[in-house]
Design an enzyme around this catalytic site. Structure first.
Site, mmCIF file in Angstrom:
data_model
loop_
_atom_site.group_PDB
_atom_site.id
_atom_site.type_symbol
_atom_site.label_atom_id
_atom_site.label_comp_id
_atom_site.label_asym_id
_atom_site.label_seq_id
_atom_site.Cartn_x
_atom_site.Cartn_y
_atom_site.Cartn_z
ATOM 1 N N LYS A 35 63.005 -3.234 51.052
ATOM 2 C CA LYS A 35 64.259 -2.477 50.982
ATOM 3 C C LYS A 35 64.030 -0.975 51.095
ATOM 4 O O LYS A 35 64.815 -0.275 51.738
ATOM 5 C CB LYS A 35 65.023 -2.804 49.689
ATOM 6 C CG LYS A 35 64.288 -2.499 48.405
ATOM 7 C CD LYS A 35 65.054 -3.019 47.201
ATOM 8 C CE LYS A 35 64.311 -2.783 45.906
ATOM 9 N NZ LYS A 35 64.063 -1.372 45.610
ATOM 10 N N THR A 36 62.955 -0.462 50.492
ATOM 11 C CA THR A 36 62.668 0.975 50.608
ATOM 12 C C THR A 36 62.393 1.334 52.059
ATOM 13 O O THR A 36 62.786 2.394 52.550
ATOM 14 C CB THR A 36 61.459 1.356 49.729
ATOM 15 O OG1 THR A 36 61.703 0.917 48.393
ATOM 16 C CG2 THR A 36 61.246 2.862 49.717
ATOM 17 N N ASP A 228 69.814 3.043 46.181
ATOM 18 C CA ASP A 228 68.839 1.969 45.970
ATOM 19 C C ASP A 228 69.110 1.314 44.618
ATOM 20 O O ASP A 228 69.718 1.925 43.732
ATOM 21 C CB ASP A 228 67.432 2.588 46.015
ATOM 22 C CG ASP A 228 66.345 1.529 46.109
ATOM 23 O OD1 ASP A 228 66.664 0.363 46.403
ATOM 24 O OD2 ASP A 228 65.169 1.874 45.898
ATOM 25 N N GLU A 229 68.652 0.087 44.433
ATOM 26 C CA GLU A 229 68.817 -0.643 43.162
ATOM 27 C C GLU A 229 70.284 -0.619 42.715
ATOM 28 O O GLU A 229 70.606 -0.349 41.557
ATOM 29 C CB GLU A 229 67.916 -0.030 42.065
ATOM 30 C CG GLU A 229 66.443 0.047 42.404
ATOM 31 C CD GLU A 229 65.740 -1.302 42.410
ATOM 32 O OE1 GLU A 229 66.417 -2.324 42.237
ATOM 33 O OE2 GLU A 229 64.510 -1.322 42.591
ATOM 34 N N GLN A 259 68.209 -9.389 40.467
ATOM 35 C CA GLN A 259 67.373 -8.467 39.690
ATOM 36 C C GLN A 259 68.211 -7.569 38.789
ATOM 37 O O GLN A 259 67.759 -6.504 38.363
ATOM 38 C CB GLN A 259 66.495 -7.630 40.629
ATOM 39 C CG GLN A 259 65.484 -8.481 41.388
ATOM 40 C CD GLN A 259 64.492 -7.640 42.165
ATOM 41 O OE1 GLN A 259 63.672 -6.926 41.597
ATOM 42 N NE2 GLN A 259 64.543 -7.728 43.490
ATOM 43 N N ARG A 595 56.855 -9.879 40.505
ATOM 44 C CA ARG A 595 55.960 -8.703 40.466
ATOM 45 C C ARG A 595 54.594 -9.073 41.037
ATOM 46 O O ARG A 595 53.792 -8.197 41.366
ATOM 47 C CB ARG A 595 55.750 -8.208 39.017
ATOM 48 C CG ARG A 595 56.952 -7.663 38.253
ATOM 49 C CD ARG A 595 57.805 -6.708 39.038
ATOM 50 N NE ARG A 595 58.857 -7.412 39.749
ATOM 51 C CZ ARG A 595 59.451 -6.964 40.842
ATOM 52 N NH1 ARG A 595 59.081 -5.819 41.379
ATOM 53 N NH2 ARG A 595 60.404 -7.659 41.435
#
Length: 650
Positions: A35-36, A228-229, A259, A595
């Site tokens: 995504k980044t 973002d997020e 998330q 993770r």
């Protein structure tokens, strides 16, 4: 458009998100799906399309994430759009929500009657002020816990409520008391020219909402917005984003409902679920290919998250190898569990795995103690996300001098450092100083205060004319702090001096700014520091990382241990009688699993000491959700999982 080199290496959904530059865009991105990468390449796409870099805004949640994104953006621009950038001679704004708030409030401080150099309260400042507010309201800290009061105020501000709005809707006795305490808390902050973390957002919203001229300036500046997020945004953050977007609606949000693990601090999952209603005509792009984890880890995490109902369905997949099975170990006791983990890590290290490639995740902070003991006993290096650099006393003392130099009315800073190091100014004298009764001071006492004021004037002159690193060096010497620590000569004091030297080193990165901006940047960075930023500073240390799952959000490690998988601990049985939010707990487990890049270890203890009592545990219900084919038991170092017997009962 001829230049498409920046699109090379992107998969089709990533490419679609990058080239969709106009109108509202929702990118639903699974864990590890790049995504980044999408946000950074999209910014380059905009610049290549002729958008001025300074008209582009990207917002995320931690300084660490913002710094990494900023570096990636600038590297991509230099590589793919150097001439376009040179033509505009500007850069995109890549920042956190709180830093954006600070930036906007400083720029328009006069509109709200704020000082440009307002103080940003950190947690300890807020705790001190709330204790004072409780007592000023006629209550005691035994009647009303300061942290609970602060949490109630914080939640209300996150819901975009002013104190008066909160008072109007307060129904219970604690809520009415809270509204009363809030009034005194606000009074203290006004007196000290201070804002707390939540004010940085609430005041920004008030500014944009209430002053059309300011809103127009900001909408004209930030014509393309990225968040973002997005699943972690609360009501006030959503409202700021909506207002900044304006009629153009050029907003791209990247998030993952699966998330969303911060509802307890106001994160509103509806911001993602209702995006298409809030921004009509929105396009949705799914990023479902995971580049981080093995096939086994992805399959297990899908097993977990598909049980949730309150989500937008998606299935994450990977082209990576299937990898090793997930290892499950059931220990007899908590210390046995910790010993198993450390001995397993020692085995990995013997195979060439670096300690920093390993992370241990737990649901609650108390679980770290027994783990730390095991690491110390077996001599394995570890790093605990704990006391932050900027929360160390000596660092806060020097920053207090800096804040006071530019904001002489900060009574909190006067109270903190007027007698650091000891200069014979007692509490009574200090109270007269802050209450404007300086004319009552006489003789030797007056002389001491005058010397202190002269010293502060010297520091103020330095702060306004010299590089920030030079000003810090000056403070450390001029205040007598350096001489005091050297004179003591104890190991602790010499370590404190080393921490101050590290502060000077850190400040050099702001030397290129003009002096006052350098001071502002350092103080802002210190106040808005997060757990992950602290980890980032120490990444060079080769040690196993210990942290809560919440702290691990956004990080990745080759080897991950998820501990304490017991009913009541994970999923966590809350102590406030609200029960368990099973969907959020399951999302938290999903975040923990994703993770990991290569290998996951799951552990639990049949018996654990909690609150001084032995508790017999049932294995976590989450273990039932992972298909048998993805898991293997490990009874090394005693224990024995009991997996087949206790977990997979029909």
């Amino acid at each position: 458009m001829t230049n498409e080199a920046h699109l090379e290496g992107l998969n089709d959904p990533q490419k679609e998100a990058v080239i969709t530059t106009e109108g509202p865009l929702l990118v639903l991105a699974g864990a590890g799906s790049g995504k980044t990468r999408v946000i950074t390449h999209r910014i380059v796409q905009l610049i290549l399309n002729g958008v001025a870099p300074h008209n582009i805004l990207a917002v995320t949640f931690t300084n660490k994430a913002a710094t990494e994104m900023r570096e990636r953006v600038m590297a991509l621009i230099t590589k793919h759009a150097p001439s376009e950038r040179a033509g505009f001679d500007s850069s995109p704004t890549v920042t956190t929500f709180h830093s954006l708030g600070v930036r906007i409030l400083r720029e328009h401080h006069e509109v709200l009657g704020l000082r440009r150099h307002f103080v940003i309260y950190d947690r300890s400042d807020s705790n001190r002020a709330i204790k004072k507010a409780i007592e000023s309201a006629g209550y005691t800290t035994k009647q009303f816990e300061p942290r609970k009061m602060l949490s109630m105020i914080s939640r209300a501000k996150g819901d975009a409520l002013s104190r008066m709005q909160y008072l109007e809707t307060a129904s219970s006795y604690p809520e009415k008391v809270c509204a009363e305490v809030w009034e005194h808390y606000d009074k203290t902050m006004r007196e000290e020219h201070a804002l707390d973390f939540d004010d940085l957002l609430l005041k920004t919203l008030h500014l944009i909402e209430s002053y059309p001229v300011v809103r127009e300036v900001l909408q004209k500046r930030y014509q393309y917005i990225h968040i973002d997020e997005y699943q972690d945004t609360n009501k006030v953050q959503f409202a700021i984003a909506k207002l900044l977007t304006g009629e153009k609606n050029n907003i791209c949000v990247v998030g993952d409902v699966d998330q969303n693990i911060y509802s307890w601090r106001g994160a509103d999952i509806k911001n993602v679920l209702q995006f298409e209603n809030q921004f009509p005509g929105a396009k949705t792009v799914f990023l479902e290919e995971n580049y981080r984890s093995t096939g086994t880890i992805i399959a297990a995490s899908n097993d977990i998250i598909e049980k949730n109902n309150n989500r937008i369905p998606k299935t994450v997949f990977t082209s990576n190898d299937q990898g090793e099975k997930i290892t499950l170990h059931a220990a007899h006791t908590g210390p046995d569990e910790a010993e198993y983990i450390v001995m397993t890590i020692k085995g990995l290290m013997e195979e060439g795995v670096s300690p920093s490639e390993v992370s241990i995740l737990y649901r609650t902070n108390f679980q770290s103690r027994v783990l730390e003991e095991a690491f110390l006993n077996f001599g394995v290096p570890y790093q605990l996300l704990g006391t932050k650099f900027f929360e160390r006393k000596e660092v806060k003392d020097v920053l207090s001098y800096l804040r006071l130099a530019l904001n002489p009315g900060s009574t909190a800073d006067i109270a903190r450092i007027v007698n650091v190091p000891t200069r014979g100014i007692g509490k009574v004298t200090m109270l007269k100083m802050v209450e404007g009764r300086r004319d009552e001071l006489k003789g030797a006492t007056l002389l001491k205060v005058e010397r202190f004021e002269e010293m502060m004037q010297d520091i103020s002159d330095h702060a306004r004319t010299e590089k920030i690193s030079e000003t810090l060096r000056f403070i450390i010497k001029r205040t007598g702090i350096e001489a005091d620590y050297k004179k003591s000569g104890t190991e602790d004091d010499l370590e404190r001096l080393e921490n101050l030297q590290e502060l000077v080193t850190l400040a050099i990165r702001y030397d290129e700014l003009n002096p006052e901006e350098g001071v502002e940047a350092l103080i802002e960075n210190a106040a808005l520091q997060s757990d992950q930023d602290e980890l980032h500073k120490k990444e060079e240390s080769d040690a196993v990382r210990l942290m809560t799952i919440h702290s691990a959000k956004g990080l990745e490690f080759p080897y991950v241990f998820i501990t304490g998988l017991e009913e009541g601990l994970f999923p966590h049985e809350r102590l406030d009688d609200k029960g368990v939010d099973h969907e959020e707990e399951r999302r938290l487990f999903y975040v923990a699993l994703t993770r990991a890049e290569k290998k996951v270890y799951l552990t639990y203890a049949h018996v654990r000491m909690i609150f001084g009592q032995q508790r017999v545990n049932v294995p976590s219900s989450f273990l039932n959700d992972i298909k048998n084919e993805h898991v293997e038991s490990d009874s090394t170092f005693g224990g024995g999982s009991g997996y087949e017997a206790t977990v997979f009962l029909d």
